[in-house]
Design an enzyme around this catalytic site. Structure first.
Site: not given
Ligand code: UD1
Ligand code: MG
Length: 258
Positions: A24
């Site tokens: 995004r």
């Molecule tokens: C996540 C949470 C949500 C919370 C929000 C804000 C989950 C399922 N949801 O959603 O409840 O309200 O954060 O804190 O956890 N990442 C990885 N590997 C992956 C996916 C993500 O390392 O496979 C890392 C991303 O780089 C990022 C973080 O995890 O730094 C959060 O990922 P993101 O996709 O932003 O999650 P949200 O949709 O924001």
């Molecule tokens: Mg996030």
């Protein structure tokens, strides 16, 4: 209040989620390297863990992993290790990739997100103190947000007891009215985290392994899970798109981070 070193200092581990592309953001850079206050955002997250007294860190890298590794190596800290998540199958899957660093540990594992540079060391310290007092399987830091759109919502029963987290995309209209949100600030007892990770499934709207499901699984297994609304207003800002990047940058400058 006791101001000496807490029992956690030296034994706790922080896991920092930083493997995502950040689709995004519409940027070439991996999200965690996008700058706020002229510095890749992930530095602020590591700084907060250090300031809360947690030195040993596992950073989960995946998308543009060498670039993230190179950036973090400029910190010259010897206690950062990396776990690789080569396919981004969700936040729960990201922590599953840390298994070798978690096995055999008894203490606290803090899990925080690399896209949340406004995580406050004071909040982490308050949560660590509470964790040491009550020793739950999981303690979550939460807050109430006027516009919780997009975030995971905290579910509680009639008595106020935590029951789970529902992602925005999976939530019903009624659940979307809930304003208490998950900001990805998790304090796990490490053996309980390992148990929950081995029970995750990807049966949800995004087909991902959600870390948030660990909370429900532990609660359903009868383990103590607490959600404490102690996070500060500024901690409601995480970075998922260019508008949020700009908002966080402005907020951090106003708070004197520069
Ligand atoms: C996540 C949470 C949500 C919370 C929000 C804000 C989950 C399922 N949801 O959603 O409840 O309200 O954060 O804190 O956890 N990442 C990885 N590997 C992956 C996916 C993500 O390392 O496979 C890392 C991303 O780089 C990022 C973080 O995890 O730094 C959060 O990922 P993101 O996709 O932003 O999650 P949200 O949709 O924001
Ligand atoms: Mg996030």
């Amino acid at each position: 209040m006791n101001s000496g070193p807490s029992p956690t200092q030296g034994t706790a581990l922080a896991v920092i989620l930083a493997a995502g592309k950040g689709t995004r953001m519409n940027s070439e850079l991996p999200k965690v390297l996008c700058p706020v206050v002229d510095r890749p955002m992930i530095h602020f997250v590591l700084d907060a863990a250090n300031q809360a007294g947690i030195g040993k860190k596992v950073v989960v890298i995946g998308y543009e992993k060498q670039a993230v590794r190179d950036e973090l190596e400029t910190r010259g800290e010897s206690d950062i290790v990396f776990a690789e998540q080569n396919e981004q199958l969700g936040t729960g899957h990201a922590v599953q990739m840390c298994r070798e660093h978690l096995e055999g540990r008894q203490g606290l594992t803090l899990v925080i997100a690399g896209d949340s540079p406004l995580v406050q060391p004071e909040s982490l310290k308050a949560l660590i103190a509470h964790f040491e007092e009550t020793r739950p399987a999981l303690l979550l830091g939460t807050l109430t947000k006027d516009d919780p759109t997009g975030l995971g919502r905290i579910l509680r029963d009639e008595s106020g007891q935590f029951t789970g987290i529902i992602e925005h995309k999976d939530a019903s209209e009624e659940q979307r009215q809930i304003q208490e949100v998950n900001m990805s600030t998790y304090l796990f007892s490490t053996p309980d985290l390992l148990w929950a990770l081995s029970n995750l499934s990807n049966d949800n709207a995004q087909g991902e392994y959600y870390l948030t499901d660990c909370a429900r699984l532990l609660h359903e297994a009868g383990r103590a899970v607490e959600a404490l609304p102690v996070l500060k207003d500024c901690e409601s800002l995480s970075i998922n798109n260019p508008e949020e990047l700009q908002l966080v940058d402005q907020k951090m400058r106003a708070m004197g981070y520069a």
